[in-house]
Design an enzyme around this catalytic site. Structure first.
Site, mmCIF file in Angstrom:
data_model
loop_
_atom_site.group_PDB
_atom_site.id
_atom_site.type_symbol
_atom_site.label_atom_id
_atom_site.label_comp_id
_atom_site.label_asym_id
_atom_site.label_seq_id
_atom_site.Cartn_x
_atom_site.Cartn_y
_atom_site.Cartn_z
ATOM 1 N N ASN A 72 -13.465 -5.259 1.481
ATOM 2 C CA ASN A 72 -13.199 -5.658 2.857
ATOM 3 C C ASN A 72 -14.391 -5.160 3.659
ATOM 4 O OD1 ASN A 72 -12.311 -6.089 5.430
ATOM 5 N ND2 ASN A 72 -10.356 -5.041 5.169
ATOM 6 N N ARG B 134 -11.990 -10.025 1.198
ATOM 7 C CA ARG B 134 -11.184 -10.405 2.359
ATOM 8 C C ARG B 134 -12.116 -11.098 3.353
ATOM 9 N NH1 ARG B 134 -9.319 -7.051 7.414
ATOM 10 N NH2 ARG B 134 -7.833 -8.536 8.268
ATOM 11 N N HIS C 92 -3.852 -11.717 9.499
ATOM 12 C CA HIS C 92 -3.009 -10.843 8.660
ATOM 13 C C HIS C 92 -2.184 -11.673 7.670
ATOM 14 C CE1 HIS C 92 -2.651 -7.582 12.080
ATOM 15 N NE2 HIS C 92 -3.660 -7.312 11.281
ATOM 16 N N ARG D 40 -5.829 -3.565 21.589
ATOM 17 C CA ARG D 40 -5.840 -4.953 22.091
ATOM 18 C C ARG D 40 -4.605 -5.231 22.947
ATOM 19 N NH1 ARG D 40 -6.432 -7.644 16.333
ATOM 20 N NH2 ARG D 40 -7.486 -5.814 15.522
ATOM 21 N N PHE E 9 -0.797 5.780 16.788
ATOM 22 C CA PHE E 9 0.632 5.818 17.092
ATOM 23 C C PHE E 9 1.241 7.205 16.899
ATOM 24 C CE2 PHE E 9 4.836 4.215 17.731
ATOM 25 C CZ PHE E 9 4.639 3.061 18.468
ATOM 26 N N VAL F 269 2.638 1.582 11.299
ATOM 27 C CA VAL F 269 3.734 1.896 12.219
ATOM 28 C C VAL F 269 5.063 1.364 11.669
ATOM 29 C CG1 VAL F 269 4.626 1.532 14.555
ATOM 30 C CG2 VAL F 269 2.163 1.901 14.197
ATOM 31 N N GLY F 270 5.056 0.136 11.198
ATOM 32 C CA GLY F 270 6.287 -0.478 10.702
ATOM 33 C C GLY F 270 6.898 0.288 9.544
ATOM 34 N N GLU G 84 -2.323 -5.490 0.891
ATOM 35 C CA GLU G 84 -3.223 -6.635 0.954
ATOM 36 C C GLU G 84 -4.212 -6.629 -0.208
ATOM 37 O OE1 GLU G 84 -3.567 -5.366 5.155
ATOM 38 O OE2 GLU G 84 -4.167 -7.427 5.514
HETATM 39 P P1 AMP Z 1 -2.568 0.497 9.682
HETATM 40 O O1 AMP Z 1 -3.476 -0.336 10.535
HETATM 41 O O2 AMP Z 1 -1.549 -0.297 8.945
HETATM 42 O O3 AMP Z 1 -3.302 1.479 8.805
HETATM 43 O O4 AMP Z 1 -1.717 1.411 10.707
HETATM 44 C C1 AMP Z 1 -2.336 2.396 11.494
HETATM 45 C C2 AMP Z 1 -1.352 2.919 12.543
HETATM 46 O O5 AMP Z 1 -0.181 3.421 11.899
HETATM 47 C C3 AMP Z 1 -1.923 4.045 13.378
HETATM 48 O O6 AMP Z 1 -1.565 3.856 14.743
HETATM 49 C C4 AMP Z 1 -1.223 5.267 12.818
HETATM 50 O O7 AMP Z 1 -1.076 6.279 13.775
HETATM 51 C C5 AMP Z 1 0.115 4.695 12.447
HETATM 52 N N1 AMP Z 1 0.783 5.553 11.456
HETATM 53 C C6 AMP Z 1 0.483 5.685 10.143
HETATM 54 N N2 AMP Z 1 1.286 6.593 9.566
HETATM 55 C C7 AMP Z 1 2.103 7.060 10.537
HETATM 56 C C8 AMP Z 1 3.164 8.032 10.593
HETATM 57 N N3 AMP Z 1 3.544 8.701 9.503
HETATM 58 N N4 AMP Z 1 3.782 8.239 11.773
HETATM 59 C C9 AMP Z 1 3.404 7.569 12.882
HETATM 60 N N5 AMP Z 1 2.416 6.647 12.902
HETATM 61 C C10 AMP Z 1 1.776 6.398 11.747
#
Ligand code: AMP
Length: 382
Positions: free
Chosen positions: A11, A75, A164, A225, A267, A318-319, A370
């Site tokens: 990527n 990617r 995505h 964003r 987050f 986050v999800g 991914e």
């Molecule tokens: P991604 O782009 O999928 O890597 O997601 C990144 C985001 O997920 C960032 O805002 C991180 O702070 C959040 N994140 C990852 N792990 C956690 C966690 N255990 N608790 C809260 N936020 C998380």
């Protein structure tokens, strides 16, 4: 190592190359890593070619016999209207992806550089491009069109492409697998909530709606964003604040979203700040509320788009990791047949159901992968 074969997944961004060496049959990552700060003054390498040499060296040092790399999966962010299935990379494909940089000026040029240096480095294996837009090729015309002048839209390729896609496709299929059903039988809402965030509505395995549009700026509130915004805001800032196109681009892509509202885009930090209270806790709380409100609006919209929803799947950073977001986004929807079980939502790991038995719609957490999806797509060409 004795592998039937591995796939190197790349990527390539403008200043970084994320890589993962995947065993596509076992579905595991053998090595993964990141070469960062490419071309920066105090970075480890001067350009992408040097970055790939470093990657090569790291793989070798980790004990991987590079002869076992049987394919390279790339990617690629924007496939335009031209590319949607995984595509064997030829000179003609590279030229076309380069041309599509018009639609994705931040991403496609970096993808092309990555492809070119990797092809030079691994000349004897198939290189396969997997497009972030691919899964959304199936958007029906009513969802893919913006209501703007038809001639302008046609001339400039303005439509909703979605992004995505690899994640939404992977997660919607995994959701079916967790439920022991076929993707063709299920209507699913996928909520990919990471640094970037997007929602999709998937009917019988095909995407019928998604929140990102011509660029990855539309839709949900993201780390930096804005997501949806009245385009009139841009005219207003142009006229009254004298902001130019680059500044507006930077404002909406890098200084908005959670960061714009609270100063924090990560987050985890946002949650800490919100819990700590005080003035900055209040800003973090507002950012959280705007984020959740937007997410709920999309869930509601996609319930209406799909009519019947069998599953809602949360994925990405986050999800997968923030139970509060899952609970708050779906709170009070019992009347619509959606009931998150508080205990299930706060326990367990990996792909799992978090809704109550009485919930008509099954709510799940389904970790995205991914790289594995790209590796499997590339493996098809071996
Ligand atoms: P991604 O782009 O999928 O890597 O997601 C990144 C985001 O997920 C960032 O805002 C991180 O702070 C959040 N994140 C990852 N792990 C956690 C966690 N255990 N608790 C809260 N936020 C998380």
């Amino acid at each position: 190592m004795s592998n039937p074969g591995l796939v190197l997944v790349l990527n390539s961004g403008s200043s970084s190359i994320k890589y993962q060496l995947v065993d596509p049959e076992a579905g595991t990552a053998v090595v993964s890593g990141l070469v960062e700060q490419i071309g920066e003054a105090d970075g480890p390498v001067a350009d992408h070619a040097a970055g790939l040499r470093l990657l090569h060296q790291r793989l070798t040092e980790s004990g991987v016999d590079l002869v076992t790399v049987r394919a390279v999966g790339h990617r690629v962010v924007h496939g335009g209207s031209r590319f949607f299935v995984p595509t064997l990379i030829t000179d003609a494909v590279v030229a076309e992806v380069e041309r599509l940089a018009e639609l994705a000026p931040l991403h496609n040029p970096a993808n092309v550089i990555g492809i070119e240096v990797a092809r030079a480095d691994f000349p004897n294996v198939p290189h396969v491009a997997v497009f972030d837009t691919g899964f959304f090729h199936s958007l029906p015309p009513a969802a893919a069109h913006y209501a703007i002048n038809h001639d302008v839209a046609t001339e400039y390729g303005i439509r909703r492409y979605g992004f995505h896609g690899t994640s939404h496709e992977y997660v919607s299929r995994e959701t079916a697998a967790v439920l022991g059903r076929e993707p063709a039988e299920l209507n699913t809402i996928v909520l990919h909530l990471g640094n970037g965030a997007s929602a999709s509505a998937v009917r019988g395995g095909k995407a019928v709606e998604t929140s990102m549009g011509m660029t990855p700026l539309e839709g949900l509130v993201m780390g930096t964003r804005s997501g949806d915004i009245d385009p009139g805001v841009l005219f207003h800032l142009y006229r009254t604040a004298g902001l130019g196109v680059e500044q507006l681009d930077e404002l909406l892509n890098r200084r908005s979203g959670l960061k714009g509202l609270s100063g924090i885009n990560d987050f985890r930090e946002l949650l800490e700040r919100r819990a700590a209270g005080g003035a900055s806790g209040e800003a973090a709380g507002l950012a959280y509320d705007v984020y959740i409100h937007r997410l709920r609006k999309y869930v509601g919209a996609y319930l209406a788009v799909l009519g019947r929803v069998d599953a809602i799947a949360f994925t990405a950073g986050v999800g997968e990791n923030v139970p509060d977001v899952r609970e708050d986004a779906l709170a009070g929807l019992d009347g619509l047949g959606i009931i998150v079980d508080p205990q299930r939502n706060r326990s367990g790991k990996g792909a799992r159901v978090i809704s109550a038995d009485a919930s008509r719609t099954t709510v799940l957490v389904v970790p995205t992968n991914e790289e594995l999806a790209i590796a499997r797509a590339a493996w098809e060409f071996v």
